[in-house]
Design a protein around this motif. Structure first.
Motif, PDB file in Angstrom:
ATOM      1  N   THR A 108       2.826  -5.407  -5.282  1.00 44.36           N
ATOM      2  CA  THR A 108       3.813  -4.630  -4.515  1.00 44.36           C
ATOM      3  C   THR A 108       5.191  -4.630  -5.182  1.00 44.36           C
ATOM      4  O   THR A 108       6.004  -3.771  -4.907  1.00 44.36           O
ATOM      5  N   GLU A 332      -2.626  -0.599   3.908  1.00 38.65           N
ATOM      6  CA  GLU A 332      -1.559   0.304   3.455  1.00 38.65           C
ATOM      7  C   GLU A 332      -2.055   1.346   2.454  1.00 38.65           C
ATOM      8  O   GLU A 332      -1.258   1.994   1.775  1.00 38.65           O
ATOM      9  N   ASN A 335      -0.479   4.829   2.517  1.00 33.85           N
ATOM     10  CA  ASN A 335       0.975   4.994   2.389  1.00 33.85           C
ATOM     11  C   ASN A 335       1.353   5.891   1.211  1.00 33.85           C
ATOM     12  O   ASN A 335       0.649   5.933   0.214  1.00 33.85           O
ATOM     13  N   TYR A 336       2.450   6.569   1.342  1.00 32.56           N
ATOM     14  CA  TYR A 336       3.093   7.351   0.262  1.00 32.56           C
ATOM     15  C   TYR A 336       2.369   8.639  -0.093  1.00 32.56           C
ATOM     16  O   TYR A 336       2.720   9.300  -1.052  1.00 32.56           O
ATOM     17  N   GLU A 340       7.157   9.581   4.868  1.00 32.74           N
ATOM     18  CA  GLU A 340       7.125   9.050   6.218  1.00 32.74           C
ATOM     19  C   GLU A 340       8.280   9.669   6.993  1.00 32.74           C
ATOM     20  O   GLU A 340       9.438   9.575   6.572  1.00 32.74           O
TER      21      GLU A 340
ATOM     22  N   GLY B 111       6.046   5.992  -3.568  1.00 28.00           N
ATOM     23  CA  GLY B 111       7.029   6.458  -2.587  1.00 28.00           C
ATOM     24  C   GLY B 111       8.443   6.559  -3.123  1.00 28.00           C
ATOM     25  O   GLY B 111       9.375   6.800  -2.360  1.00 28.00           O
TER      26      GLY B 111
END
Lengths: 342, 332
Positions: A108, A332, A335-336, A340, B111
């Motif tokens: 991460t 997760e 995600n992305y 969001e 992101g």
């Protein structure tokens, strides 16, 4: 970029470009980063062999002068698009190796939070808009970034790195044409390492030099020895000046060589051991730069040794950081995909 | 006071939305082939170049891949491009940038970025343009996570959904049926948005749910008017967005009517009808079904040139009426 003072510059009048243009401290920093790229990739390769990194990777060992030379005149706000062989570009543009290792380890704390890996390594804060898994995929994107720069009047210059393989993709031709028609502040950098995977440029490309293709798009086409840092940096400097002055794009062909295979599956059946050995022994970009620095009195053996050991420490720390970092939670996975929204 | 509502064509509504978007946000600009002085192949951009200049209404070379990539790159670095494909068929030339780059950039970079690009695709048959200028490829793009894919069916939605798309931080693909461009309908002046994730019940009914997209919405409404005289009460759901799909509206409608027909112009197999049918089969609405689901889609052929053959290739109002009768009367 703040470089050598007037008096120092005069004393270097007969030296190659970078030794006139930049300070000793800046040049030593370049050597540091060239080692950092080399050792980063060796560290990544070793971690892969040990099973700490999965997937594949494309190493740029042997091409360090090209990445560093092109990025030398760029500021932090300037942007690059990179390639599947993009670790060097990422470091040259200012990325931290610990976060790169973390990305390769799928953690991460990696630049892409473990979603991209080697082939999508990016550092947007430092202007690296990302490596790309598609040959030629980043070239039109760089033109778009240059269009943003022109429309928003930010003064940013955009560099698009790609390999010799990409010069036979339609995206290359479409993108160069548009950049020239619209006079955009973009520099196309073809790192010609002689082979698109296994197919040599002689077998794949109708022109002798990829820079010859610049003529078709009315832009300067410049050929440099990609293993000589000063040559690359000088060509980049001129192209950046041209771009910032609103005079449009340049195509730089940086002729270089990758010591390693295309990727981890490569058995090197398309080139000889002698050829590889020749490039490693006689034309290694780090050795060439180091020799010049020493010859021109910018560094001594002790200084070189200090750089090597500092780099070794940074690499070891980076790998430890990556190992100790947490993996993303399986919950997760989604995600992305989309932004969001609150 | 409510905004003044006028009758505008679908094309005029899109043009007005683009003008409003450019007035509101200097980052918005238009790119595409012959969208400047020519006004666009379907006159959707019209005279916008005279009002906004060639720096914001940019004619590109005939380079769909490169042009789409430039739009992606500009979006990635702070601009809000609206990219017009001359025909939706030409998306095939730009799939790399749409599918590999625009759709995945945010995800691949964890992101750290977003790609607020809008791409407009004039789509569909009925103009005699034959096989390479008449396709309905929206389901291709609907299969790609990271993209949003919409098909406005009215001038009102065309304007409101385009403005929602420009405001959206992610890539939005708009499929505009070419035969809708001249369709007129009420459109309020000024700024408003229509949400990108909501289907619209265009006609309420008790006997049968028709889920339709794009031009098939009007055809379904026409069919419903005829069927009403026969005592068949049809509910018409305009899907509007195929990704992300508004499942709940369809599920609720099927629970009410107990019958489902999907009507869409794209080739029938492996398309939107399959997705809607499977979604209902997986949902609590399955238990409410009184009859097998019916799909009316395009024929398994390229679009032919001959006008009679061309019409026969895609569902027409009589086809919908006939299929609806059979479905409600239990013939199937």
């Amino acid at each position: 970029m703040a470089g050598a003072s007037k008096a120092v510059a005069d004393s270097r009048a007969n030296l190659p470009f970078v030794y006139r243009q930049y300070s000793a401290e800046q040049l030593k920093q370049v050597l540091y980063k060239m080692y950092l790229i080399r050792r980063f990739e060796e560290g990544a390769e070793e971690s892969y062999t040990r099973g700490l990194i999965h997937g594949t990777m494309h190493l740029s060992i042997g091409q360090e002068a090209s990445a560093m030379g092109i990025c030398m005149p760029l500021g932090e706000d300037d942007q690059i698009t990179s390639t599947h062989r993009g670790h060097g570009h990422c470091i040259a543009k200012g990325a931290e190796v610990k976060r790169m290792f973390a990305e390769f380890f799928g953690k991460t704390t990696g630049y892409c939070k473990g979603r991209g890996g080697s082939m999508h390594i990016a550092d947007v804060a430092k202007g690296n808009l990302g490596a790309n898994g598609i040959v030629g995929g980043g070239i039109p994107i760089a033109v778009g970034a240059a269009l943003s720069s022109k429309m928003m009047k930010t003064g940013k210059v955009v560099v698009s790195f790609f390999g010799d393989g990409a010069n036979n993709e339609g995206a290359f031709h479409e993108a160069l044409n548009m950049a020239a028609v619209w006079k955009l502040p973009v520099i196309f950098v073809c790192e010609n390492n002689g082979y698109g995977m296994s197919t040599s440029t002689a077998r794949s490309t109708a022109v002798k030099n990829i820079a010859d293709r610049a003529a078709a798009y009315s832009m300067p086409g410049v050929i440099v020895n990609g293993n000589i840092f000063s040559e690359v940096a000088e060509a980049s400097y001129k192209a950046v000046e041209r771009a910032r002055a609103g005079e449009g794009p340049t195509l730089i062909e940086s002729k270089t060589y990758r010591h390693r295979g295309h990727s981890k599956s490569d058995r090197n059946r398309y080139r000889t051991k002698e050829e590889i050995e020749d490039w490693m022994s006689n034309r290694d970009p780090i050795t060439l730069f180091e020799n010049e620095l020493r010859e021109f009195g910018f560094i001594d053996d002790k200084g070189i040794e200090a750089i090597r050991s500092e780099v070794a420490q940074e690499i070891a720390d980076g790998i430890e950081f990556a190992k100790a970092s947490p993996s993303p939670d399986v919950s997760e996975t989604g995600n992305y995909v989309y932004t969001e929204q609150a | 006071m409510d905004a003044m509502v006028r009758e505008l064509s679908y094309a005029q509504a899109i043009q007005e939305a683009m003008a409003i978007a450019m007035d509101m946000d200097e980052r918005v600009f238009l790119m595409g082939e012959d969208i400047g002085v020519y006004g666009g192949a379907f006159q959707v951009t019209g005279d916008l170049v005279e009002r906004y200049g060639t720096e914001r209404v940019i004619d590109t070379p005939i380079s769909e891949l490169g042009g789409a990539g430039v739009a992606v790159g500009a979006a990635l670095t702070g601009m809000r491009p609206i990219f017009e494909f001359q025909f939706s068929d030409f998306a095939t030339l730009a799939m790399e940038q749409i599918v590999n780059q625009a759709a995945k950039m945010r995800f691949m970079l964890g992101g750290e970025v977003s790609v607020p690009v809008v791409m407009r695709f004039p789509a569909g048959s009925g103009t005699g343009a034959a096989a390479q200028h008449s396709q309905s490829l929206e389901a291709w793009l609907g299969h790609v996570p990271g993209l949003k894919v919409i098909q406005p069916a009215t001038p009102y939605d065309a304007k409101g959904m385009l403005l929602a798309a420009v405001a959206d931080p992610d890539p939005v693909m708009i499929f505009e049926h070419k035969l809708l461009y001249k369709m007129k309908g009420p459109v309020p002046e000024g700024y408003y948005t229509v949400p990108i994730d909501k289907a619209d019940i265009r006609r309420e009914g008790r006997d049968l749910t028709i889920v339709a997209t794009s031009i098939m919405v009007q055809k379904a409404l026409d069919a419903a008017a005829t069927l009403e005289a026969e005592g068949i009460d049809v509910e018409v759901v305009d899907l509007r967005t195929i990704r992300p799909m508004d499942k709940q509206t369809v599920i609720d409608s099927v629970k009410k009517t107990s019958r489902l027909m999907c009507v869409y112009e794209a080739v029938k197999t492996l398309g939107i009808g399959a997705e809607v049918s499977a979604m209902i089969a997986e949902s609590e609405a399955f238990d409410y079904l009184d009859a097998p689901i019916v799909r009316l889609g395009g024929a398994e052929t390229p679009i032919p040139y001959n006008p009679e053959l061309e019409k026969a290739t895609v569902p027409q109002v009589p086809d919908i009426i006939s299929a609806a009768r059979d479905l409600v009367k239990g013939v199937r």
